[in-house]
Design a protein around this motif. Sequence first.
Motif, PDB file in Angstrom:
ATOM      1  N   ASN A 164     -49.199   4.600  37.674  1.00 56.05           N
ATOM      2  CA  ASN A 164     -50.357   4.964  36.857  1.00 56.05           C
ATOM      3  C   ASN A 164     -49.984   5.201  35.391  1.00 56.05           C
ATOM      4  OD1 ASN A 164     -53.293   5.535  37.091  1.00 56.05           O
ATOM      5  ND2 ASN A 164     -52.655   7.462  36.143  1.00 56.05           N
ATOM      6  N   ALA A 165     -48.769   5.674  35.139  1.00 61.96           N
ATOM      7  CA  ALA A 165     -48.323   5.904  33.749  1.00 61.96           C
ATOM      8  C   ALA A 165     -48.159   4.595  32.982  1.00 61.96           C
ATOM      9  CB  ALA A 165     -47.003   6.688  33.748  1.00 61.96           C
ATOM     10  N   PHE A 166     -48.134   3.483  33.710  1.00 60.61           N
ATOM     11  CA  PHE A 166     -47.866   2.176  33.101  1.00 60.61           C
ATOM     12  C   PHE A 166     -49.086   1.254  33.223  1.00 60.61           C
ATOM     13  CE2 PHE A 166     -43.912   4.141  34.180  1.00 60.61           C
ATOM     14  CZ  PHE A 166     -43.099   3.874  33.097  1.00 60.61           C
ATOM     15  N   LYS A 167     -50.245   1.826  33.021  1.00 61.10           N
ATOM     16  CA  LYS A 167     -51.493   1.077  33.174  1.00 61.10           C
ATOM     17  C   LYS A 167     -52.428   1.432  32.034  1.00 61.10           C
ATOM     18  CE  LYS A 167     -55.614   1.454  36.058  1.00 61.10           C
ATOM     19  NZ  LYS A 167     -56.290   2.273  35.018  1.00 61.10           N
ATOM     20  N   SER A 168     -52.942   0.392  31.344  1.00 62.34           N
ATOM     21  CA  SER A 168     -53.966   0.632  30.328  1.00 62.34           C
ATOM     22  C   SER A 168     -55.276   0.965  31.023  1.00 62.34           C
ATOM     23  CB  SER A 168     -54.154  -0.605  29.449  1.00 62.34           C
ATOM     24  OG  SER A 168     -53.046  -0.794  28.606  1.00 62.34           O
ATOM     25  N   SER A 169     -56.133   1.698  30.325  1.00 57.29           N
ATOM     26  CA  SER A 169     -57.437   1.984  30.919  1.00 57.29           C
ATOM     27  C   SER A 169     -58.257   0.702  30.962  1.00 57.29           C
ATOM     28  CB  SER A 169     -58.157   3.070  30.113  1.00 57.29           C
ATOM     29  OG  SER A 169     -58.251   2.650  28.774  1.00 57.29           O
ATOM     30  N   GLY A 170     -59.232   0.673  31.836  1.00 64.80           N
ATOM     31  CA  GLY A 170     -60.026  -0.550  32.032  1.00 64.80           C
ATOM     32  C   GLY A 170     -59.560  -1.238  33.288  1.00 64.80           C
ATOM     33  N   GLY A 171     -60.449  -1.966  33.915  1.00 68.30           N
ATOM     34  CA  GLY A 171     -60.130  -2.616  35.186  1.00 68.30           C
ATOM     35  C   GLY A 171     -60.261  -1.600  36.301  1.00 68.30           C
ATOM     36  N   SER A 172     -60.626  -2.053  37.487  1.00 73.70           N
ATOM     37  CA  SER A 172     -60.759  -1.125  38.601  1.00 73.70           C
ATOM     38  C   SER A 172     -59.817  -1.560  39.712  1.00 73.70           C
ATOM     39  CB  SER A 172     -62.201  -1.119  39.112  1.00 73.70           C
ATOM     40  OG  SER A 172     -62.538  -2.409  39.573  1.00 73.70           O
ATOM     41  N   VAL A 173     -58.986  -0.653  40.146  1.00 75.92           N
ATOM     42  CA  VAL A 173     -58.063  -0.956  41.241  1.00 75.92           C
ATOM     43  C   VAL A 173     -58.152   0.160  42.268  1.00 75.92           C
ATOM     44  CG1 VAL A 173     -56.373  -2.445  40.114  1.00 75.92           C
ATOM     45  CG2 VAL A 173     -56.208   0.025  39.818  1.00 75.92           C
ATOM     46  N   LYS A 174     -57.938  -0.204  43.539  1.00 70.92           N
ATOM     47  CA  LYS A 174     -58.021   0.790  44.622  1.00 70.92           C
ATOM     48  C   LYS A 174     -56.833   1.736  44.557  1.00 70.92           C
ATOM     49  CE  LYS A 174     -60.432  -2.312  47.717  1.00 70.92           C
ATOM     50  NZ  LYS A 174     -60.162  -3.369  48.654  1.00 70.92           N
ATOM     51  N   THR A 175     -55.671   1.177  44.199  1.00 77.57           N
ATOM     52  CA  THR A 175     -54.466   1.998  44.169  1.00 77.57           C
ATOM     53  C   THR A 175     -53.599   1.580  42.988  1.00 77.57           C
ATOM     54  OG1 THR A 175     -52.369   2.408  45.292  1.00 77.57           O
ATOM     55  CG2 THR A 175     -53.494   0.391  45.885  1.00 77.57           C
ATOM     56  N   THR A 176     -52.856   2.538  42.445  1.00 81.58           N
ATOM     57  CA  THR A 176     -51.946   2.221  41.342  1.00 81.58           C
ATOM     58  C   THR A 176     -50.499   2.163  41.847  1.00 81.58           C
ATOM     59  OG1 THR A 176     -52.063   4.572  40.775  1.00 81.58           O
ATOM     60  CG2 THR A 176     -53.416   3.073  39.474  1.00 81.58           C
ATOM     61  N   VAL A 177     -50.352   2.092  43.180  1.00 81.60           N
ATOM     62  CA  VAL A 177     -49.009   1.931  43.762  1.00 81.60           C
ATOM     63  C   VAL A 177     -48.649   0.459  43.773  1.00 81.60           C
ATOM     64  CG1 VAL A 177     -47.611   2.214  45.854  1.00 81.60           C
ATOM     65  CG2 VAL A 177     -49.203   4.029  45.166  1.00 81.60           C
ATOM     66  N   ARG A 178     -47.476   0.149  43.256  1.00 83.91           N
ATOM     67  CA  ARG A 178     -46.991  -1.231  43.246  1.00 83.91           C
ATOM     68  C   ARG A 178     -45.497  -1.221  43.568  1.00 83.91           C
ATOM     69  NH1 ARG A 178     -51.637  -1.738  43.036  1.00 83.91           N
ATOM     70  NH2 ARG A 178     -52.951  -3.117  41.775  1.00 83.91           N
ATOM     71  N   THR A 179     -45.006  -2.370  44.023  1.00 80.90           N
ATOM     72  CA  THR A 179     -43.582  -2.500  44.334  1.00 80.90           C
ATOM     73  C   THR A 179     -42.924  -3.487  43.371  1.00 80.90           C
ATOM     74  OG1 THR A 179     -43.987  -2.022  46.655  1.00 80.90           O
ATOM     75  CG2 THR A 179     -41.908  -3.120  46.127  1.00 80.90           C
ATOM     76  N   ILE A 180     -41.920  -3.013  42.662  1.00 82.49           N
ATOM     77  CA  ILE A 180     -41.125  -3.902  41.793  1.00 82.49           C
ATOM     78  C   ILE A 180     -39.831  -4.218  42.544  1.00 82.49           C
ATOM     79  CG2 ILE A 180     -39.789  -4.024  39.642  1.00 82.49           C
ATOM     80  CD1 ILE A 180     -41.979  -2.533  38.251  1.00 82.49           C
ATOM     81  N   THR A 181     -39.612  -5.498  42.769  1.00 74.44           N
ATOM     82  CA  THR A 181     -38.415  -5.894  43.541  1.00 74.44           C
ATOM     83  C   THR A 181     -37.255  -6.275  42.631  1.00 74.44           C
ATOM     84  OG1 THR A 181     -39.391  -8.101  43.676  1.00 74.44           O
ATOM     85  CG2 THR A 181     -39.673  -6.657  45.582  1.00 74.44           C
ATOM     86  N   ASP A 182     -37.570  -6.638  41.379  1.00 72.51           N
ATOM     87  CA  ASP A 182     -36.479  -6.973  40.438  1.00 72.51           C
ATOM     88  C   ASP A 182     -36.938  -6.697  39.018  1.00 72.51           C
ATOM     89  OD1 ASP A 182     -33.887  -8.180  39.673  1.00 72.51           O
ATOM     90  OD2 ASP A 182     -35.164  -9.668  38.711  1.00 72.51           O
ATOM     91  N   LEU A 183     -36.039  -6.136  38.235  1.00 74.02           N
ATOM     92  CA  LEU A 183     -36.266  -5.960  36.791  1.00 74.02           C
ATOM     93  C   LEU A 183     -34.890  -6.054  36.162  1.00 74.02           C
ATOM     94  CD1 LEU A 183     -38.020  -5.164  34.304  1.00 74.02           C
ATOM     95  CD2 LEU A 183     -37.685  -2.778  34.932  1.00 74.02           C
ATOM     96  N   HIS A 184     -34.685  -7.085  35.371  1.00 74.49           N
ATOM     97  CA  HIS A 184     -33.370  -7.230  34.741  1.00 74.49           C
ATOM     98  C   HIS A 184     -33.492  -7.869  33.367  1.00 74.49           C
ATOM     99  CE1 HIS A 184     -33.612 -11.375  36.340  1.00 74.49           C
ATOM    100  NE2 HIS A 184     -32.773 -11.682  35.370  1.00 74.49           N
ATOM    101  N   ILE A 185     -32.394  -7.778  32.626  1.00 74.64           N
ATOM    102  CA  ILE A 185     -32.385  -8.219  31.227  1.00 74.64           C
ATOM    103  C   ILE A 185     -31.351  -9.311  31.046  1.00 74.64           C
ATOM    104  CG2 ILE A 185     -31.782  -7.443  28.882  1.00 74.64           C
ATOM    105  CD1 ILE A 185     -33.002  -4.731  29.619  1.00 74.64           C
TER     106      ILE A 185
END
Lengths: 244, 244
Positions: B154-175
Amino acid sequence: MKNIKLTLEYDGTNYQGWQKQKIGETIQGTLERAIEELIKEEVEVTGSSRTDSGVHAKGFIANFKTESTIPSNKFREALNYRLPEDIVILKSEEVSDDFHSRYSAKGKTYSYSIINRDVPSAIYRNYYYHVKKKLNTEAMEEACKYFIGTHDFNAFKSSGGSVKTTVRTITDLHIEHSGDIIKIYVTGDGFLYNMVRIIVGTLIMVGNNKIKPCKIKDIIDSKDRKKAGNCVPANGLILEEVYY
Amino acid sequence: MKNIKLTLEYDGTNYQGWQKQKIGETIQGTLERAIEELIKEEVEVTGSSRTDSGVHAKGFIANFKTESTIPSNKFREALNYRLPEDIVILKSEEVSDDFHSRYSAKGKTYSYSIINRDVPSAIYRNYYYHVKKKLNTEAMEEACKYFIGTHDFNAFKSSGGSVKTTVRTITDLHIEHSGDIIKIYVTGDGFLYNMVRIIVGTLIMVGNNKIKPCKIKDIIDSKDRKKAGNCVPANGLILEEVYY
């Protein structure tokens, strides 16, 4: 009088090349206007190369002489503020009075980018030449070595422009290949009109198995423009660096 | 009725995003017009994501249903002929009737490109976000691991749009870091509105040593948008791939 050397990156897509023309926007014309607005005096900006319409640069060199008291390294910021976003000054510095961005140049590196897949690129359409038929990059790599050295490159020169000699020295020509992307890098002491783009067109004929790599020597020796490949489009070409 | 799946590359620079709007050109609108011109029937094209204005895609997925007798794999060529050069169909194929480019998606990979040097890029200005101050990429890499996993974003979401849940799974994040270029790749089962761009903005704060990498956990746990970084500009963002 100070002699100011500028290192520029530009996207050539929306310009009629470097050199000022009677009609159409050019890099030289746009840069001169920005400098004149800044220093309130007329200048003549000299460029390292006369890049054609649509050709890009990551390390183009230009120079101009001025009485301005603006510190040399401050021209970068002051000009970037005035230039459109497709022309960016990377560096500004004072050089000795006899420095001339074209005549003092000892060599240049160009790159040429190809996207080799069924369909063109949407994102990089202004920077990659699209070749549909799968290229034999091994044959192209083998062909590269025949270009290296000092040769009469008359077969690799479009008509137009006046040069004293068509002899040039290529010190490096190699290919980098990753996925669908083929990048050709060429370094030499100087290049004839359209020479890089005709070399690439000839390498593509090698990649299409229409010319054997070892035939490059005969094409060079023939000095006959008709024996070499097509002049490929400008959009894939980037002036990478100029050496002094 | 056939269900046709399209894989698209597009340059989002000149569009108001994917989704049709009352005013302004969109990818969806342009694609629907091209399909309708081709098959002479009205269609509704569904897209895998509602990419914002200026966001690009290398592997966007769309689908539409049609009575047309055009062979499924021929839509690619026929549509590319009608589409502007900043939208390219990479593949067209028939899929089962229940395939839905958005609801069937199991995951997505996005990339975000940064040019980290004194001045912006002239050539890649529409594809790289310019960050002047040298970023600490080691700290950014360390921060990445705190995002991976299933969290309430939820801390990483702009306002607007409607979603049932703000839980998401990130499987990879790399640079990936090469010279002045920093590319951030993120893969997850789905992303909230502006989530990728806010994650990147937060990683940039880490790279500026304004947030310690280990603080990412606290920011996620806070579920407070104000604790996370800015939403960075759209131009650096590319939808790379959609998984089914």
